[in-house]
Write an enzyme that holds these catalytic residues in place. Structure first.
Site, PDB file in Angstrom:
ATOM      1  N   GLU A  49      35.189 -62.492 -64.756  1.00  0.00           N
ATOM      2  CA  GLU A  49      34.301 -60.957 -64.760  1.00  0.00           C
ATOM      3  C   GLU A  49      33.262 -60.643 -63.865  1.00  0.00           C
ATOM      4  O   GLU A  49      33.350 -59.287 -63.346  1.00  0.00           O
ATOM      5  CB  GLU A  49      33.893 -60.797 -66.247  1.00  0.00           C
ATOM      6  CG  GLU A  49      34.495 -60.408 -67.242  1.00  0.00           C
ATOM      7  CD  GLU A  49      35.389 -62.063 -68.021  1.00  0.00           C
ATOM      8  OE1 GLU A  49      34.161 -63.159 -67.496  1.00  0.00           O
ATOM      9  OE2 GLU A  49      36.169 -62.196 -68.773  1.00  0.00           O
ATOM     10  N   HIS A 119      36.289 -59.190 -80.790  1.00  0.00           N
ATOM     11  CA  HIS A 119      37.354 -58.498 -79.864  1.00  0.00           C
ATOM     12  C   HIS A 119      37.083 -56.933 -80.316  1.00  0.00           C
ATOM     13  O   HIS A 119      38.199 -56.236 -80.876  1.00  0.00           O
ATOM     14  CB  HIS A 119      38.453 -59.078 -80.030  1.00  0.00           C
ATOM     15  CG  HIS A 119      38.767 -59.986 -79.537  1.00  0.00           C
ATOM     16  ND1 HIS A 119      38.213 -61.955 -79.832  1.00  0.00           N
ATOM     17  CD2 HIS A 119      39.016 -59.865 -78.028  1.00  0.00           C
ATOM     18  CE1 HIS A 119      38.823 -62.015 -79.372  1.00  0.00           C
ATOM     19  NE2 HIS A 119      39.765 -61.708 -77.957  1.00  0.00           N
TER      20      HIS A 119
END
Lengths: 278, 485
Positions: A49, A119
């Site tokens: 990321e 999530h």
């Protein structure tokens, strides 16, 4: 909503030769695979990321349009330094000689109900203190397309958080006929969805669909539309802020502080926050 | 010579002995030299006789091609057969094992003599003079700014002459630079004025790098293709991969320009280093990574930074062509970077160069390195392996330099620097209202407008009456009046 997001990216790629779309698994499936844009413009990255955002910063430094995807907002934290210390501050630290306005970071956010701890998070509050960034959260397909094109073309780096339960929802949520044309919606402006007299309910993203009073969709977290909210609260006298993220030092805390300052004499009740549990 | 599965090629010179650079935990080389890293003043350093003047690139790409062609799988199968036959033990360290270290490319020895058999990079007298002047300018600036810092005026500055100037000279003027802290020499090489340096270090109204918003040595200049330095370490490394990719996608710069990214061996411990090399490798772009290994990250010796063979050993892991070069040998750096740049453009891929040097200065002027290493060690290294002295001796041997020229140059540079220094000292800071500009492009958001208005209100109320504020405002251009308009 996912089709609206793809539509917006298609338009951006078609109209701007410098635009590229990249992230983990973005070249897999969907309308982009083996289609008109090719692997040079729509490509996978390794699982990094901080690398994805850093790479996007580099592209944007050269004046290119970088549309990066972080696969889930829960995984944006390795890129925190690149977002907060780099993307947000490059214009300021260079005295305006460099900027990364061409950078847009898309990332799915909020819960769907089966995502578990990692999530389901709503990390927008972490970026609210990083002036130089803009943070945008759409509520529906029409909004997503217009706000995403607005974000891509905004002269500042934007974190565009897409409530993931809205991607493929039908029924209660967000089914809309999305215009095929190129259009933009303004950043930094809230929208009153349901006018009312007795209470202002301010929220964004998924919770927009759970309310029945004067309802405002904030849409942009940074900068946020203080004018619309204060005007509404001055009329209704009551404010409830709803967000999925936890309460402590959340976006609601910031908004409460500012609104009680501006609307103190018009408030009929303390500002209430309805938030996720921490 | 080869330590990387036979995938080593040479491009210059002939084969010779290995070098005795040791970069890690004091492993000895076959020359029997103790680690020159941990004890540069030890006899091993001054008696180094075995040089490698071969410009050896460890190929990153052939193993990759092998895998593409399916040969990787075949190799794996052969290997598993071998394991069954010969036992597992020899498979450990089959690549990294033994005492073999990556060789270091050199052109000049410590006395400035061309190592027999080494190939001189193409330079003429005028070019050599330019190299040398820029190398000398760095310590001249260093000394002045160092003394200023000791008076508490500016924060820090430091330099590494041969690595910085040698690489700057090998790059094209419009190659994009993404630096860390020590690359001021690249800007000077490209014509960034001493006045510009001083303006940034003092943060005065002429600071075009950042309007006085950053600490000293955080330069930046789009005109010189030098991206503004930021304090967080290693963030420039993945950005360089993006810049390289943008160049590749820009028709008039494709095949012509590269992104050159500098960082120290300490920064290479950050996650951004790994992210950046991996991205430049998997999303190919003409990106040149220049690792400056000076043996120390502030006070931490490189032996505590990594346990492998320096930074160069990581390049092949990312499938990137890699070379190690003597960072105190300006001609070796020049040749290595020229070749690396050529590979970047020809292959459209990243290249890693590790330049080995020894930091003779303190980390910064707010650091006193004699607390963690002996003064004699530094003094000995200055004499034995001074990059400026080495190049000066070489120039003298060519008849290009003499004592008179040296005296003239030093006096001229010192005068130029002092003149700029004195001028910078008298200038005011940027306008106070610049505090609120450049946060966003386009319309300024309400919260910044309000914060600006709040400060303006306070200044109206107290600016002319409260003595500490009055004194402070006098330091700004327009005395802060621009905020009141």
């Amino acid at each position: 909503m996912y089709q609206a997001v793809r539509d917006a990216m298609s338009i951006a790629l078609a109209k701007d030769d410098s635009a590229v779309v990249f992230g983990e698994d973005v070249a897999f499936g969907g309308v982009f695979r083996c289609t008109m844009f090719g692997r040079e413009r729509v490509f996978n990255t390794p699982l990094t990321e901080q690398g994805i955002v850093g790479f996007g910063v580099g592209l944007a430094l050269m004046g290119h349009t970088a549309i990066a995807e972080i696969q889930f907002a829960d995984y944006i934290f390795p890129a925190f330094d690149q977002l907060v210390n780099e993307a947000a501050k490059i214009r300021y630290r260079s005295g305006g000689t460099y900027n990364v306005g061409g950078l847009t970071i898309r990332t799915p956010t909020m819960s769907v109900g089966h995502g578990g701890l990692y999530h389901s998070q709503s990390p927008e509050g972490f970026f609210m203190g990083a002036s130089g960034l803009k943070v945008v959260i759409p509520r529906s397909p029409i909004q997503a397309k217009g706000l995403l094109l607005g974000s891509i073309r905004d002269p500042n780096p934007v974190i565009f958080m897409e409530p993931k339960i809205l991607y493929r929802s039908a029924g209660l949520f967000a089914v809309e006929q999305v215009p095929v044309d190129d259009y933009e919606l303004p950043l930094g402006q809230a929208e009153i969805l349901v006018p009312g007299a007795d209470l202002t309910l301010l929220t964004w993203g998924t919770p927009v669909y759970h309310s029945k009073v004067e309802l405002i969709d904030l849409r942009s977290i940074l900068p946020w539309d203080v004018e619309t909210v204060a005007e509404s609260v001055n009329r209704t006298g009551r404010l409830v802020i709803v967000h999925e993220a936890g309460m402590t030092a959340g976006v609601g805390a910031e908004i409460s502080a500012e609104i009680q300052k501006r609307c103190f004499l018009k408030l009929n009740a303390p500002i209430k926050r309805v938030t996720g549990w921490e | 010579m080869a330590s990387w599965e036979g995938e080593v090629i040479s491009t210059l010179g002939k084969s010779c002995d290995r070098t005795s650079w040791s970069t890690s935990s004091g492993r000895d080389t076959e020359n029997g030299c103790a680690s020159s890293w941990d004890g540069p003043a030890s006899s091993s350093w001054s008696t180094v006789t075995a040089f490698d003047f071969l410009l050896v690139f460890i190929m990153g790409s052939s193993s990759r091609q092998g895998i593409r062609a399916g040969r990787g799988e075949q190799r794996a199968q052969r290997n598993s057969m071998k394991a069954w036959l010969n036992g597992l033990a020899e498979f450990f360290n089959s690549v990294t094992g033994g005492s073999s270290l990556i060789p270091t490319y050199r052109v000049l020895d410590g006395g400035g003599n061309v190592i027999p058999g080494a190939e001189l990079p193409q330079i003429d007298k005028a070019f050599a003079h330019r190299l040398y002047e820029n190398m000398q300018l760095l310590p001249t600036l260093d000394t002045v700014l160092y003394n200023v810092q000791r008076q508490g005026k500016i924060s820090f500055y430091y330099g590494e002459e041969a690595t910085i100037i040698g690489s700057a000279a090998a790059l094209e003027m419009d190659d994009e630079i993404l630096g860390q802290y020590r690359e001021m020499g690249v800007l000077l090489w490209r014509g960034f004025a001493i006045d510009d340096v001083m303006a940034q270090c003092f943060g005065n109204e002429e600071d075009g790098s950042g309007k006085g918003r950053q600490m000293p040595v955080h330069f930046g200049s789009p005109k010189h293709h030098f991206h503004t330095i930021s304090s967080p370490l290693a963030t420039q490394i993945p950005q360089a991969a993006g810049v390289g990719y943008a160049l590749k996608r820009t028709p008039d710069r494709r095949s012509r320009s590269i992104a050159a990214c500098y960082f120290g061996e300490g920064a290479a411990s950050e996650g951004d280093f790994h992210a950046g090399l991996m991205l430049a490798s998997t999303i190919p772009s003409p990106t040149l990574f220049i690792a400056r290994n000076n043996g120390f990250a502030i006070s931490t010796p490189s032996t505590e930074q990594y346990n492998g063979d320096g930074i160069a050993s990581r390049g092949p892991g990312y499938g990137i062509d890699t070379v190690r070069v003597d960072g105190n040998d300006v001609l070796a750096v020049l040749a290595a970077i020229r070749e690396a740049r050529k590979r970047c453009l020809e292959q459209g891929r990243a290249v890693l160069v590790e330049a080995m040097s020894y930091r003779v200065s303190h980390h910064s002027t707010s650091d006193d390195s004699f607390a963690y290493r002996p003064r004699t060690e530094v003094e000995d290294r200055k004499k034995v392996d001074n990059p400026i002295m080495r190049f000066r001796l070489f120039m003298e041997s060519q008849g290009w330099w003499n004592a008179d020229a040296e005296t003239e140059l030093k006096a001229r540079l010192k005068e130029d620097v002092m003149k700029a220094f004195k001028r910078a000292e008298t200038l005011k800071r940027a306008e106070l209202s610049e505090l609120f500009t450049d946060v966003y492009g386009g319309e300024q958001p309400w919260h910044l407008k309000e914060q600006r208005a709040e400060l303006a209100g306070l200044l109206r109320k107290y600016g002319s009456t409260y003595e500490p504020w009055r004194k402070e405002l006098a330091k700004f251009k327009n005395n802060g009046r621009d905020l009141l308009d």
